[in-house]
Write an enzyme that holds these catalytic residues in place. Structure first.
Site, PDB file in Angstrom:
ATOM      1  N   ASP A   8      59.563 -30.835  39.705  1.00  0.00           N
ATOM      2  CA  ASP A   8      60.722 -31.590  39.219  1.00  0.00           C
ATOM      3  C   ASP A   8      61.063 -32.647  40.274  1.00  0.00           C
ATOM      4  O   ASP A   8      60.295 -32.868  41.223  1.00  0.00           O
ATOM      5  CB  ASP A   8      61.890 -30.650  38.872  1.00  0.00           C
ATOM      6  CG  ASP A   8      62.537 -30.003  40.094  1.00  0.00           C
ATOM      7  OD1 ASP A   8      62.025 -30.201  41.223  1.00  0.00           O
ATOM      8  OD2 ASP A   8      63.542 -29.299  39.923  1.00  0.00           O
ATOM      9  N   CYS A  65      59.702 -26.866  42.911  1.00  0.00           N
ATOM     10  CA  CYS A  65      61.061 -27.352  42.628  1.00  0.00           C
ATOM     11  C   CYS A  65      61.861 -27.156  43.917  1.00  0.00           C
ATOM     12  O   CYS A  65      61.270 -26.978  44.985  1.00  0.00           O
ATOM     13  CB  CYS A  65      61.668 -26.664  41.403  1.00  0.00           C
ATOM     14  SG  CYS A  65      61.931 -24.888  41.536  1.00  0.00           S
ATOM     15  N   THR A  67      63.833 -24.701  45.017  1.00  0.00           N
ATOM     16  CA  THR A  67      63.653 -23.363  45.613  1.00  0.00           C
ATOM     17  C   THR A  67      62.338 -22.698  45.208  1.00  0.00           C
ATOM     18  O   THR A  67      61.910 -21.747  45.862  1.00  0.00           O
ATOM     19  CB  THR A  67      64.784 -22.419  45.131  1.00  0.00           C
ATOM     20  OG1 THR A  67      64.729 -22.386  43.694  1.00  0.00           O
ATOM     21  CG2 THR A  67      66.155 -22.904  45.589  1.00  0.00           C
ATOM     22  N   HIS A  98      46.496  -8.953  46.314  1.00  0.00           N
ATOM     23  CA  HIS A  98      46.965  -7.809  45.512  1.00  0.00           C
ATOM     24  C   HIS A  98      47.354  -8.158  44.081  1.00  0.00           C
ATOM     25  O   HIS A  98      47.301  -7.289  43.217  1.00  0.00           O
ATOM     26  CB  HIS A  98      48.170  -7.152  46.207  1.00  0.00           C
ATOM     27  CG  HIS A  98      47.794  -6.375  47.423  1.00  0.00           C
ATOM     28  ND1 HIS A  98      48.656  -5.502  48.050  1.00  0.00           N
ATOM     29  CD2 HIS A  98      46.639  -6.334  48.150  1.00  0.00           C
ATOM     30  CE1 HIS A  98      48.056  -4.952  49.098  1.00  0.00           C
ATOM     31  NE2 HIS A  98      46.829  -5.448  49.199  1.00  0.00           N
ATOM     32  N   HIS A 133      43.954  -2.677  42.852  1.00  0.00           N
ATOM     33  CA  HIS A 133      44.829  -3.791  42.451  1.00  0.00           C
ATOM     34  C   HIS A 133      44.416  -4.344  41.090  1.00  0.00           C
ATOM     35  O   HIS A 133      45.252  -4.831  40.338  1.00  0.00           O
ATOM     36  CB  HIS A 133      44.821  -4.886  43.519  1.00  0.00           C
ATOM     37  CG  HIS A 133      45.227  -4.353  44.867  1.00  0.00           C
ATOM     38  ND1 HIS A 133      46.487  -3.864  45.098  1.00  0.00           N
ATOM     39  CD2 HIS A 133      44.519  -4.177  46.011  1.00  0.00           C
ATOM     40  CE1 HIS A 133      46.555  -3.422  46.344  1.00  0.00           C
ATOM     41  NE2 HIS A 133      45.376  -3.596  46.917  1.00  0.00           N
TER      42      HIS A 133
HETATM   43  C1  RB5 Z   1      67.329 -28.915  40.927  1.00  0.00           C
HETATM   44  O1  RB5 Z   1      68.527 -29.344  41.497  1.00  0.00           O
HETATM   45  C2  RB5 Z   1      67.070 -27.447  41.287  1.00  0.00           C
HETATM   46  O2  RB5 Z   1      67.950 -26.629  40.593  1.00  0.00           O
HETATM   47  C3  RB5 Z   1      65.639 -27.086  40.992  1.00  0.00           C
HETATM   48  O3  RB5 Z   1      64.803 -27.911  41.721  1.00  0.00           O
HETATM   49  C4  RB5 Z   1      65.203 -25.665  41.338  1.00  0.00           C
HETATM   50  O4  RB5 Z   1      65.561 -25.331  42.655  1.00  0.00           O
HETATM   51  C5  RB5 Z   1      65.524 -24.614  40.377  1.00  0.00           C
HETATM   52  O5  RB5 Z   1      65.175 -23.439  40.522  1.00  0.00           O
END
Ligand code: RB5
Length: 150
Positions: A8, A65, A67, A98, A133
């Protein structure tokens, strides 16, 4: 190995770096967007990459993204997908040994580009250990079939 990559807006810049790196490693990389830092919705890109890997059009996927959490949640909705959120090297290694993970998710707001590249190197070069596994991954497949039939 054919790799689909997606991100993203939060992951866009890291995706560009990873794409160049993985291309240099002589893997075939297909970029499924996004193409800028303009705000977009991560489920759209996770869906495109996970669906293509699920159908066998690509061997592996990489999703980035902010996180890595949103990407991994969406990718794991798809049949045959074992998406692993790896923001450290140990997890990246274990997800291959695994879990036979076929999609790597990372968080661009959690890790720096140097670590991200090392995670990708580890994840792309570590084989699945199989044996016990393999039995466990097969149980995941059975659960997936049961859930789909419900
Ligand atoms: C975008 O602001 C953020 O929410 C997205 O990149 C991601 O971290 C979602 O899990």
């Amino acid at each position: 190995m054919k790799i689909a990559i997606g991100a993203d807006h939060a992951g866009y810049e890291l995706k560009e770096l990873i794409k160049a790196h993985v291309t240099k490693m002589n893997f075939e990389v297909y970029d499924m967007g996004t193409c800028s830092t303009c705000s977009v919705d991560y489920p759209d890109f996770a869906e495109t990459v996970a669906s293509a890997v699920s159908q066998g059009l690509y061997d592996r996927g990489i999703l980035i993204c902010g996180t890595g959490i949103g990407m991994s949640i969406v990718a794991n909705k798809f049949k045959n997908i074992r998406a692993a959120l790896c923001n450290d090297l140990f997890t990246a290694k274990m997800s291959r040994l695994h879990n036979d993970a076929n999609i790597l998710c990372m968080g661009s707001r959690i890790i720096g580009s140097g670590l991200a590249i090392e995670i990708v190197n580890t994840w792309l070069t570590t084989p699945f250990e199989g044996e016990r596994h393999g039995r466990r991954v097969e149980k995941i497949n059975l659960i997936e079939r049961k859930v789909i039939d419900k």
